[in-house]
Design a protein around this motif. Structure first.
Motif, PDB file in Angstrom:
ATOM      1  N   ASP A  18       5.718   8.021  -3.247  1.00 18.07           N
ATOM      2  CA  ASP A  18       6.439   7.403  -2.130  1.00 18.07           C
ATOM      3  C   ASP A  18       7.493   6.420  -2.627  1.00 18.07           C
ATOM      4  N   VAL A  19       7.176   5.687  -3.690  1.00 20.63           N
ATOM      5  CA  VAL A  19       8.153   4.751  -4.260  1.00 20.63           C
ATOM      6  C   VAL A  19       9.375   5.517  -4.756  1.00 20.63           C
ATOM      7  N   PRO A  48       0.808  -1.230   0.000  1.00 23.09           N
ATOM      8  CA  PRO A  48       0.000   0.000   0.000  1.00 23.09           C
ATOM      9  C   PRO A  48       0.841   1.280   0.000  1.00 23.09           C
ATOM     10  N   THR A  49       1.275   1.682  -1.181  1.00 21.12           N
ATOM     11  CA  THR A  49       2.042   2.920  -1.305  1.00 21.12           C
ATOM     12  C   THR A  49       1.755   3.522  -2.672  1.00 21.12           C
ATOM     13  N   ASN A  50       1.987   4.822  -2.785  1.00 17.24           N
ATOM     14  CA  ASN A  50       1.718   5.474  -4.066  1.00 17.24           C
ATOM     15  C   ASN A  50       3.010   5.701  -4.842  1.00 17.24           C
ATOM     16  N   GLN A  69      -1.992   4.726  -6.275  1.00  8.38           N
ATOM     17  CA  GLN A  69      -1.454   3.502  -5.688  1.00  8.38           C
ATOM     18  C   GLN A  69      -0.771   2.675  -6.780  1.00  8.38           C
ATOM     19  N   LYS A  84       0.090  10.402  -6.944  1.00  7.48           N
ATOM     20  CA  LYS A  84      -0.656   9.944  -5.779  1.00  7.48           C
ATOM     21  C   LYS A  84      -1.416   8.643  -6.029  1.00  7.48           C
ATOM     22  N   ARG A 102      12.413   6.167  -9.607  1.00 10.54           N
ATOM     23  CA  ARG A 102      13.080   5.955  -8.315  1.00 10.54           C
ATOM     24  C   ARG A 102      14.591   5.889  -8.494  1.00 10.54           C
TER      25      ARG A 102
END
Length: 246
Positions: A93-94, A88-90, A133, A131, A149
């Motif tokens: 965030d990754v 559970p991350t967007n 997921q 934002k 990333r």
């Protein structure tokens, strides 16, 4: 000084050799394709270089120092099928995970880090999905997020494990454009790749691997019919002569 040197690396699983005495040295600012059949040890090579799996023996040097002292200079894009996409991350965030080497693992991202992450998402055409997921993204979109990333890490060397697998033509084109941009900035990029038809178009250097190094060098002189046949055990018959030399 070459940015990346692998010296006599040997890896085994359950006493079965997977890589044997692998050595090569990559010049700076080159795109390098790692080519070989299934089971040749291509992904194992990357994981062993990064210390994700143990080596029986051998060393990896980054700008003349052991990898362990220079790991912050190396970015990694894993195979998509090795990632838990239900976590559970967007997307933002990754990408921010790529900044941890700059901000520290347990510190909150700074405004500067968020701005860099957003810029990296923009570079791969994913800013509007910041934002979203990651489980809600397509395969190509997920791959673009992981490339962002790696960009956010601002590494000197990038290791990418089959980044073109399972993506659409537009994403593949975007990825190769990004790789060429990294090259123009003096970055060194190694890519595990499976499509022999595009090797000469995509890579400056090629590493032909089947548990040991069959050949390594500039694509123009190394990606030859004989070397390909030796790598694949004489089973490659479909390549057009426009895609190989010799």
């Amino acid at each position: 000084m070459n940015p990346l040197v692998v010296d006599q690396m040997t890896v085994a699983y359950d006493r079965q050799l997977v890589l044997e005495d692998v050595s090569f040295s990559v010049p700076e600012g080159k795109l390098v394709g790692i080519i070989g059949p299934n089971g040749a040890g291509k992904s194992t090579l990357m994981k062993a270089m990064l210390n994700f799996i143990p080596r029986m023996h051998g060393n990896v040097f980054v700008y003349g120092q052991p990898y362990e002292k220079q790991r912050h200079l190396v970015g990694y894009v894993p195979q998509r099928n090795s990632v838990d996409w239900d976590f559970p991350t967007n997307a933002l965030d990754v990408v921010l995970m790529g900044r941890y080497g700059h901000i520290g693992l347990w510190k909150r991202p700074r405004k500067e880090d968020v701005e860099i992450a957003m810029q990296c998402l923009d570079k791969v055409g994913m800013l509007s999905y910041a934002k979203r997921q990651i489980s809600q993204l397509s395969g190509g979109q997920q791959q673009r997020v992981f490339l962002a990333r790696a960009l956010a890490q601002d590494a000197s060397i990038y290791l990418m494990d089959e980044p073109f697998v399972g993506v659409d033509a537009a994403t593949e084109k975007a990825i190769i454009q990004l790789l060429n941009e990294l090259k123009t900035r003096g970055k060194t990029v190694l890519v595990v790749h499976h499509d022999l038809q595009t090797v000469r178009d995509y890579f400056d250097y090629v590493l032909l691997l089947n548990k040991c190094v069959i050949a390594f060098g500039e694509t123009e002189r190394t990606f030859t019919y004989d070397h390909i046949q030796n790598t694949y055990g004489g089973k490659v018959t479909f390549l057009s002569t426009t895609h190989i030399v010799g």
